[in-house]
Write a protein that holds these residues in place. Structure first.
Motif, short mmCIF file in Angstrom:
data_model
loop_
_atom_site.label_atom_id
_atom_site.label_comp_id
_atom_site.label_asym_id
_atom_site.label_seq_id
_atom_site.Cartn_x
_atom_site.Cartn_y
_atom_site.Cartn_z
N ASP A 174 0.84 -1.19 0.00
CA ASP A 174 0.00 0.00 0.00
C ASP A 174 0.88 1.24 0.00
O ASP A 174 1.37 1.67 1.04
CB ASP A 174 -0.90 -0.02 1.24
CG ASP A 174 -1.92 1.11 1.22
OD1 ASP A 174 -2.07 1.76 0.16
OD2 ASP A 174 -2.57 1.35 2.26
N ASP A 211 1.62 3.22 8.35
CA ASP A 211 0.33 3.44 7.72
C ASP A 211 0.47 4.40 6.54
O ASP A 211 1.16 5.43 6.62
CB ASP A 211 -0.67 4.00 8.74
CG ASP A 211 -2.07 4.09 8.18
OD1 ASP A 211 -2.40 5.15 7.61
OD2 ASP A 211 -2.82 3.11 8.29
N GLN A 264 -1.48 6.55 5.34
CA GLN A 264 -1.98 7.89 5.60
C GLN A 264 -0.89 8.82 6.12
O GLN A 264 -0.90 10.02 5.87
CB GLN A 264 -3.15 7.83 6.61
CG GLN A 264 -3.83 9.17 6.87
CD GLN A 264 -4.43 9.76 5.60
OE1 GLN A 264 -4.96 9.03 4.77
NE2 GLN A 264 -4.34 11.06 5.45
N ARG A 265 0.08 8.26 6.83
CA ARG A 265 1.17 9.10 7.35
C ARG A 265 2.02 9.66 6.22
O ARG A 265 2.50 10.79 6.29
CB ARG A 265 2.01 8.29 8.33
CG ARG A 265 1.23 7.83 9.56
CD ARG A 265 2.10 7.13 10.57
NE ARG A 265 3.10 8.02 11.16
CZ ARG A 265 3.98 7.64 12.08
NH1 ARG A 265 3.97 6.38 12.52
NH2 ARG A 265 4.85 8.50 12.56
N GLN A 296 0.79 10.25 3.20
CA GLN A 296 -0.07 11.24 2.57
C GLN A 296 -0.01 12.56 3.32
O GLN A 296 0.02 13.64 2.71
CB GLN A 296 -1.52 10.73 2.54
CG GLN A 296 -1.74 9.56 1.60
CD GLN A 296 -1.72 9.98 0.15
OE1 GLN A 296 -0.68 10.32 -0.40
NE2 GLN A 296 -2.87 9.95 -0.50
N THR A 297 -0.01 12.48 4.64
CA THR A 297 0.07 13.70 5.46
C THR A 297 1.39 14.41 5.22
O THR A 297 1.44 15.64 5.09
CB THR A 297 -0.07 13.35 6.95
OG1 THR A 297 -1.33 12.69 7.16
CG2 THR A 297 -0.01 14.60 7.81
N ASN A 323 -8.10 4.31 9.60
CA ASN A 323 -7.12 4.83 10.54
C ASN A 323 -7.70 6.02 11.31
O ASN A 323 -8.76 6.55 10.97
CB ASN A 323 -5.83 5.26 9.83
CG ASN A 323 -6.10 6.24 8.70
OD1 ASN A 323 -6.29 5.83 7.56
ND2 ASN A 323 -6.12 7.52 8.99
N SER A 337 -8.07 9.87 12.49
CA SER A 337 -7.95 11.11 11.73
C SER A 337 -8.48 12.27 12.56
O SER A 337 -9.64 12.26 12.98
CB SER A 337 -8.72 11.03 10.41
OG SER A 337 -8.73 12.29 9.77
N ARG A 339 -8.92 15.15 11.36
CA ARG A 339 -9.66 16.01 10.45
C ARG A 339 -11.14 15.67 10.39
O ARG A 339 -11.94 16.46 9.88
CB ARG A 339 -9.06 15.92 9.04
CG ARG A 339 -7.65 16.47 8.95
CD ARG A 339 -7.03 16.23 7.57
NE ARG A 339 -7.87 16.73 6.50
CZ ARG A 339 -8.48 15.97 5.60
NH1 ARG A 339 -8.35 14.65 5.66
NH2 ARG A 339 -9.22 16.51 4.66
N ALA A 373 -11.04 7.84 9.64
CA ALA A 373 -11.07 8.04 8.19
C ALA A 373 -11.00 6.69 7.49
O ALA A 373 -10.21 5.82 7.88
CB ALA A 373 -9.91 8.93 7.74
N ARG A 396 -10.46 4.57 3.79
CA ARG A 396 -9.81 4.71 2.50
C ARG A 396 -10.64 4.05 1.42
O ARG A 396 -11.02 2.89 1.54
CB ARG A 396 -8.41 4.08 2.55
CG ARG A 396 -7.58 4.46 1.34
CD ARG A 396 -6.12 4.16 1.54
NE ARG A 396 -5.36 4.58 0.37
CZ ARG A 396 -4.38 3.89 -0.15
NH1 ARG A 396 -4.01 2.75 0.39
NH2 ARG A 396 -3.74 4.33 -1.20
#
Length: 533
Positions: A229, A286, A288-289, A291-292, A487, A489, A491, A497, A499
């Protein structure tokens, strides 16, 4: 043929051959300055929107003497601002010829103008264009131009027009190029191309595996790797420079600074293909980390320490300037392993793992629990496969694990776009948190046309409150949402959040009280955290 006629021809047919023919005939007859711009627009190029949509609506209301509230209601019904503007303007004046080059130049220039100057240019076009010309101008202006052709179809048309192989055309169209600065000569002349050392190769993409594959495939003929991923990319080292391209043709060199040192390690003429993933303490982090980290304007030392990146390499496409794509995968893989073991790159380049299974049943068992192994499933690649262009059946397959799912309650609905503009098809879902419904995901795909009509009918009769185009509805309908990852989030109001959420099915057999809870999702996150420690 001008661009308006081309659009009308493409829009009037579903046959690929007719769309290709229309593009070829356009290229044969269009002005030189327009051709490359038209190609770029068909492939998704769009200038930055120069005018606020609130100003557009206000100016068109004043120009047509339509009350703003009525224009707003019309917009909500039509579902597309560009189409709404075209519909409310008079259709009996046609004094301006639609010239794509000058229109795009004006739209780009407006970004630096004062509102009064912007309005003057808009009213010139609004008063001088009609029909499809007016509609296309508004589409380009609002940045929402779409036409029923894929990038691949445009490549095919260019191949026919230029009498060039599709793979060669695809290579030349890779990357970010400015249609105002380039020409057919600069893009397609062989000698000039040699200077564009930063260009990647077209990516070879895998198809989802088909069940019939397992009827005849001999497992020993295949390389089987975990499907990771991350971000698919190519690392290019040429002329003492490093370039990193994503599969989406984004040049991401400045975001992936870890790989800059490769220009001092690997020889010029090296192109690696693999998955860029966050990696720390011997295991993936992860997604998402990453992406951040990518979203941040500046990459700080703290970001590099907290979310270091590696490329898990599974192919080498060029070595010391020689194109290797025509070699069998096993041969390329052997060379790749030798290179990664010979050069000091282990901290940023890792060889992808080959899984050795004795049967497809054993592979299926791994695939079912792939998330416990930091994977999304398996990749199946024939050992003798060459590196092809685009998505092709036969030699590369992806065998993803089944998606996760959760039952959520529909609480908000909004009108869709295009052919769905008159239906409520975009939904917000909630789960229970100590007796209260908390929104946690949005989704708009996965239902049949018949189901959409039924739900739209129900929404219109069960609306509690309106917020512009959004309706709050009675919390009664339950839907199963499928998703690929989950995960924490900060936000999102729920703190969670998902995916790639999409609607798996309408749970007419369940009441709202039977939907999942926030705790169910938190437990799911915890289970993955524990399994990957």
């Amino acid at each position: 043929m001008n661009f308006v006629t081309l659009f009308e021809r493409i829009d009037s047919t579903t046959k690929t051959s007719e769309k290709v023919l229309a593009i070829v005939e356009y290229l044969q007859s269009a002005a030189e300055a327009e051709k490359l711009l038209a190609v770029s627009v068909l492939m998704g190029y769009k200038p930055k929107r120069p005018v606020k949509t609130t100003d557009l609506r206000l100016w068109i209301a004043e120009s047509t003497s339509i009350p703003l509230w009525l224009l707003e209601e019309s917009y909500y019904v039509v579902g597309d601002l560009a189409e709404t503007l075209a519909l409310v303007l008079p259709q009996d004046r046609h004094t301006i010829e639609f010239k794509l080059f000058s229109i795009l130049q004006d739209i780009i220039a407006m970004d630096g103008y004062l509102p009064a100057q912007q309005r003057a240019i808009l009213e010139k076009y609004w008063s001088g264009l009609t029909g499809t010309s007016l509609f296309l101008f508004n589409k380009l202006l609002t940045g929402n131009f779409r036409v029923g052709v894929s990038r691949k179809l445009v490549i095919r048309a260019l191949s026919n027009y230029l009498a060039m192989e599709e793979a060669v055309v695809e290579h030349r169209m890779m990357g970010r190029w400015d249609p105002f600065q380039e020409s057919f000569t600069t893009l397609f002349h062989q000698e000039i191309l040699k200077d564009k050392h930063f260009l990647p190769y077209p990516f070879f993409l895998a198809y989802p595996v088909e069940l019939s594959f397992f009827d005849s495939a001999v497992i020993s003929d295949w390389i089987i790797e975990p499907k990771l991923d991350g971000i698919r990319g190519q690392i290019i080292i040429r002329q003492d420079e490093v370039f990193i391209w994503s599969r989406g043709e984004d040049l991401m060199t400045d975001k992936f600074v870890e790989f800059q040192e490769l220009q001092c390690i690997l020889p010029n003429g090296t192109v690696l293909d693999g998955e860029i993933i966050p990696w720390k303490d011997g295991r993936p982090l992860d997604f998402q980390r990453m992406q951040t980290r990518i979203a941040r304007k500046n990459i700080t030392k703290r970001s590099l320490d907290e979310v270091p990146l590696v490329m898990v390499c599974y192919d080498i496409l060029e070595w010391k300037g020689k194109d290797l794509r025509g070699k069998p995968l096993m041969e390329r893989r052997k060379l790749l392993a030798e290179i990664l073991s010979r050069y000091p790159v282990y901290n940023i380049l890792r060889l992808s793992e080959i899984k050795h299974f004795t049967s497809w049943d054993e592979a299926a068992s791994f695939r079912a629990d792939a998330r416990q192994h930091n994977a999304e499933g398996l990749m199946l690649k024939h050992k003798e496969s060459v590196y092809e262009v685009g998505r092709k059946r036969g030699n590369w397959w992806k065998w993803k694990t089944d998606p996760m799912s959760v039952d959520g309650v529909l609480i908000y609905a909004q009108s869709g776009h295009g052919r769905r503009a008159n239906l409520y098809t975009d939904y917000t879902f909630a789960v229970w948190d100590e007796g209260t419904l908390v929104p946690f995901a949005k989704a708009y795909s996965g239902l049949t046309d018949k189901e959409l009509l039924q739900i739209d009918y129900w929404i219109k009769r069960n609306t509690i409150e309106k917020f512009g185009p959004v309706r709050r509805v009675k919390p009664e309908l339950v839907f199963e949402l499928a998703f690929e990852g989950i995960n924490h989030s900060a936000r999102h109001k729920s703190g969670i959040a998902l995916r790639f959420p999409r609607i798996a099915r309408w749970r007419q057999d369940k009441t709202a009280q039977e939907a999942n809870t926030k705790q169910d999702l938190l437990t799911l996150i915890q289970s993955f955290d524990e399994s990957t420690r």
